[in-house]
Write a protein that holds these residues in place. Structure first.
Motif, short mmCIF file in Angstrom:
data_model
loop_
_atom_site.label_atom_id
_atom_site.label_comp_id
_atom_site.label_asym_id
_atom_site.label_seq_id
_atom_site.Cartn_x
_atom_site.Cartn_y
_atom_site.Cartn_z
N MET A 109 0.82 -1.20 0.00
CA MET A 109 0.00 0.00 0.00
C MET A 109 0.86 1.26 0.00
SD MET A 109 -3.15 0.57 -0.10
CE MET A 109 -4.30 1.85 0.06
N ASN A 110 2.05 1.19 0.61
CA ASN A 110 2.88 2.38 0.68
C ASN A 110 3.49 2.76 -0.65
OD1 ASN A 110 4.65 0.31 0.47
ND2 ASN A 110 5.85 0.83 2.28
N ILE A 111 3.36 1.92 -1.68
CA ILE A 111 3.88 2.27 -3.01
C ILE A 111 2.97 3.28 -3.71
CG2 ILE A 111 2.71 0.43 -4.28
CD1 ILE A 111 5.29 0.10 -5.89
N PHE A 112 1.72 3.34 -3.31
CA PHE A 112 0.78 4.24 -3.96
C PHE A 112 0.99 5.70 -3.56
CE2 PHE A 112 -1.68 0.23 -4.13
CZ PHE A 112 -1.69 0.12 -5.50
N ILE A 113 1.52 5.94 -2.37
CA ILE A 113 1.72 7.31 -1.91
C ILE A 113 2.74 8.05 -2.78
CG2 ILE A 113 2.50 8.74 0.03
CD1 ILE A 113 1.24 6.56 1.86
N PRO A 114 3.95 7.48 -3.01
CA PRO A 114 4.88 8.19 -3.92
C PRO A 114 4.37 8.25 -5.36
CG PRO A 114 6.02 6.41 -2.76
CD PRO A 114 4.59 6.34 -2.40
N LEU A 115 3.63 7.22 -5.78
CA LEU A 115 3.09 7.21 -7.13
C LEU A 115 2.10 8.36 -7.32
CD1 LEU A 115 2.78 5.80 -9.90
CD2 LEU A 115 0.95 4.47 -8.87
N ILE A 116 1.20 8.51 -6.39
CA ILE A 116 0.21 9.59 -6.47
C ILE A 116 0.88 10.95 -6.34
CG2 ILE A 116 -1.80 10.60 -5.31
CD1 ILE A 116 -2.69 7.71 -4.72
N ALA A 117 1.90 11.05 -5.46
CA ALA A 117 2.62 12.31 -5.31
C ALA A 117 3.34 12.67 -6.61
CB ALA A 117 3.62 12.21 -4.16
N GLY A 118 3.93 11.69 -7.28
CA GLY A 118 4.59 11.95 -8.56
C GLY A 118 3.62 12.37 -9.64
N ILE A 119 2.46 11.74 -9.67
CA ILE A 119 1.44 12.12 -10.65
C ILE A 119 0.99 13.56 -10.42
CG2 ILE A 119 -0.93 11.67 -11.39
CD1 ILE A 119 -0.35 8.68 -10.89
N LEU A 120 0.74 13.89 -9.16
CA LEU A 120 0.31 15.26 -8.85
C LEU A 120 1.40 16.27 -9.19
CD1 LEU A 120 -1.56 14.70 -5.48
CD2 LEU A 120 -2.55 15.22 -7.71
N MET A 121 2.67 15.95 -8.87
CA MET A 121 3.75 16.87 -9.19
C MET A 121 3.90 17.04 -10.70
SD MET A 121 7.76 16.76 -8.09
CE MET A 121 7.36 16.81 -6.36
N GLY A 122 3.79 15.96 -11.45
CA GLY A 122 3.86 16.06 -12.91
C GLY A 122 2.73 16.88 -13.47
N TYR A 123 1.53 16.72 -12.90
CA TYR A 123 0.38 17.49 -13.37
C TYR A 123 0.57 18.97 -13.08
CZ TYR A 123 -4.42 19.02 -13.98
OH TYR A 123 -5.55 19.67 -14.39
N ILE A 124 1.07 19.29 -11.88
CA ILE A 124 1.28 20.70 -11.51
C ILE A 124 2.36 21.32 -12.39
CG2 ILE A 124 2.16 22.19 -9.67
CD1 ILE A 124 0.72 20.29 -7.69
N LEU A 125 3.47 20.60 -12.61
CA LEU A 125 4.54 21.14 -13.45
C LEU A 125 4.10 21.28 -14.90
CD1 LEU A 125 7.65 19.30 -11.98
CD2 LEU A 125 7.01 21.70 -11.69
N ARG A 126 3.22 20.39 -15.34
CA ARG A 126 2.72 20.49 -16.71
C ARG A 126 1.86 21.73 -16.88
NH1 ARG A 126 -1.39 16.10 -18.80
NH2 ARG A 126 -2.64 17.26 -17.33
N ARG A 127 1.05 22.02 -15.87
CA ARG A 127 0.16 23.18 -15.96
C ARG A 127 0.95 24.50 -15.94
NH1 ARG A 127 -5.28 23.26 -16.23
NH2 ARG A 127 -5.56 24.46 -14.34
N LYS A 128 2.09 24.52 -15.24
CA LYS A 128 2.90 25.73 -15.17
C LYS A 128 3.77 25.90 -16.39
CE LYS A 128 3.04 26.22 -10.20
NZ LYS A 128 3.88 26.38 -9.01
N GLY A 129 3.87 24.89 -17.23
CA GLY A 129 4.65 24.99 -18.45
C GLY A 129 6.12 24.67 -18.27
N ARG A 130 6.51 24.19 -17.10
CA ARG A 130 7.91 23.84 -16.87
C ARG A 130 8.18 22.44 -17.38
NH1 ARG A 130 8.87 25.69 -10.65
NH2 ARG A 130 8.43 27.88 -10.96
N LYS A 131 9.36 22.28 -17.95
CA LYS A 131 9.77 20.95 -18.39
C LYS A 131 10.92 20.50 -17.51
CE LYS A 131 8.15 20.99 -23.03
NZ LYS A 131 8.23 20.28 -24.26
N VAL A 132 10.73 19.37 -16.86
CA VAL A 132 11.74 18.83 -15.96
C VAL A 132 12.31 17.57 -16.61
CG1 VAL A 132 12.19 17.91 -13.67
CG2 VAL A 132 10.51 19.74 -13.98
N ASN A 133 13.62 17.49 -16.71
CA ASN A 133 14.27 16.33 -17.30
C ASN A 133 14.57 15.33 -16.18
OD1 ASN A 133 15.57 14.52 -18.87
ND2 ASN A 133 17.30 15.84 -19.37
#
Length: 81
Positions: free
Chosen positions: A1-25
Protein backbone atom coordinates in the motif's frame (compact mmCIF):
# COMPACT_ATOMS: atom_id res chain seq x y z
CA UNK A 1 0.00 0.00 0.00
CA UNK A 2 2.88 2.38 0.68
CA UNK A 3 3.88 2.27 -3.01
CA UNK A 4 0.78 4.24 -3.96
CA UNK A 5 1.72 7.31 -1.91
CA UNK A 6 4.88 8.19 -3.92
CA UNK A 7 3.09 7.21 -7.13
CA UNK A 8 0.21 9.59 -6.47
CA UNK A 9 2.62 12.31 -5.31
CA UNK A 10 4.59 11.95 -8.56
CA UNK A 11 1.44 12.12 -10.65
CA UNK A 12 0.31 15.26 -8.85
CA UNK A 13 3.75 16.87 -9.19
CA UNK A 14 3.86 16.06 -12.91
CA UNK A 15 0.38 17.49 -13.37
CA UNK A 16 1.28 20.70 -11.51
CA UNK A 17 4.54 21.14 -13.45
CA UNK A 18 2.72 20.49 -16.71
CA UNK A 19 0.16 23.18 -15.96
CA UNK A 20 2.90 25.73 -15.17
CA UNK A 21 4.65 24.99 -18.45
CA UNK A 22 7.91 23.84 -16.87
CA UNK A 23 9.77 20.95 -18.39
CA UNK A 24 11.74 18.83 -15.96
CA UNK A 25 14.27 16.33 -17.30
CA UNK A 26 14.02 13.19 -15.15
CA UNK A 27 15.75 10.82 -17.58
CA UNK A 28 18.96 10.59 -15.56
CA UNK A 29 17.10 10.02 -12.30
CA UNK A 30 14.93 7.31 -13.84
CA UNK A 31 17.96 5.56 -15.36
CA UNK A 32 19.87 5.62 -12.05
CA UNK A 33 16.85 4.36 -10.15
CA UNK A 34 16.32 1.50 -12.60
CA UNK A 35 19.97 0.49 -12.39
CA UNK A 36 19.78 0.44 -8.59
CA UNK A 37 16.56 -1.58 -8.73
CA UNK A 38 18.14 -4.15 -11.05
CA UNK A 39 21.25 -4.31 -8.85
CA UNK A 40 19.27 -4.94 -5.68
CA UNK A 41 17.11 -7.53 -7.43
CA UNK A 42 20.34 -9.31 -8.37
CA UNK A 43 21.54 -9.16 -4.77
CA UNK A 44 18.27 -10.69 -3.57
CA UNK A 45 18.39 -13.36 -6.29
CA UNK A 46 21.95 -14.22 -5.28
CA UNK A 47 20.83 -14.93 -1.72
CA UNK A 48 18.47 -17.70 -2.82
CA UNK A 49 19.89 -21.22 -2.66
CA UNK A 50 18.71 -23.39 -5.54
CA UNK A 51 19.65 -26.70 -7.12
CA UNK A 52 20.71 -25.38 -10.53
CA UNK A 53 20.94 -28.77 -12.26
CA UNK A 54 17.39 -29.73 -11.24
CA UNK A 55 16.11 -26.30 -12.28
CA UNK A 56 17.84 -26.53 -15.67
CA UNK A 57 16.55 -30.03 -16.39
CA UNK A 58 12.99 -29.23 -15.34
CA UNK A 59 13.05 -26.03 -17.44
CA UNK A 60 14.24 -27.94 -20.51
CA UNK A 61 11.57 -30.61 -20.02
CA UNK A 62 8.88 -27.96 -19.53
CA UNK A 63 9.99 -26.08 -22.66
CA UNK A 64 10.05 -29.29 -24.73
CA UNK A 65 6.59 -30.33 -23.54
CA UNK A 66 5.26 -26.84 -24.29
CA UNK A 67 6.62 -26.97 -27.85
CA UNK A 68 5.31 -30.49 -28.42
CA UNK A 69 1.89 -29.54 -27.03
CA UNK A 70 1.70 -26.43 -29.19
CA UNK A 71 2.64 -28.37 -32.31
CA UNK A 72 0.11 -31.07 -31.45
CA UNK A 73 -2.71 -28.57 -31.00
CA UNK A 74 -1.71 -26.79 -34.23
CA UNK A 75 -1.83 -30.08 -36.13
CA UNK A 76 -5.20 -31.02 -34.64
CA UNK A 77 -6.81 -27.65 -35.26
CA UNK A 78 -5.13 -26.65 -38.51
CA UNK A 79 -4.42 -30.04 -40.02
CA UNK A 80 -1.37 -30.96 -42.00
CA UNK A 81 -1.08 -29.63 -45.53
Amino acid sequence: MNIFIPLIAGILMGYILRRKGRKVNVDAAVSATLLLLIFFMGVEAGKVKIDALWLLSSSVVFAALTIIGSLGIALIVGGRR
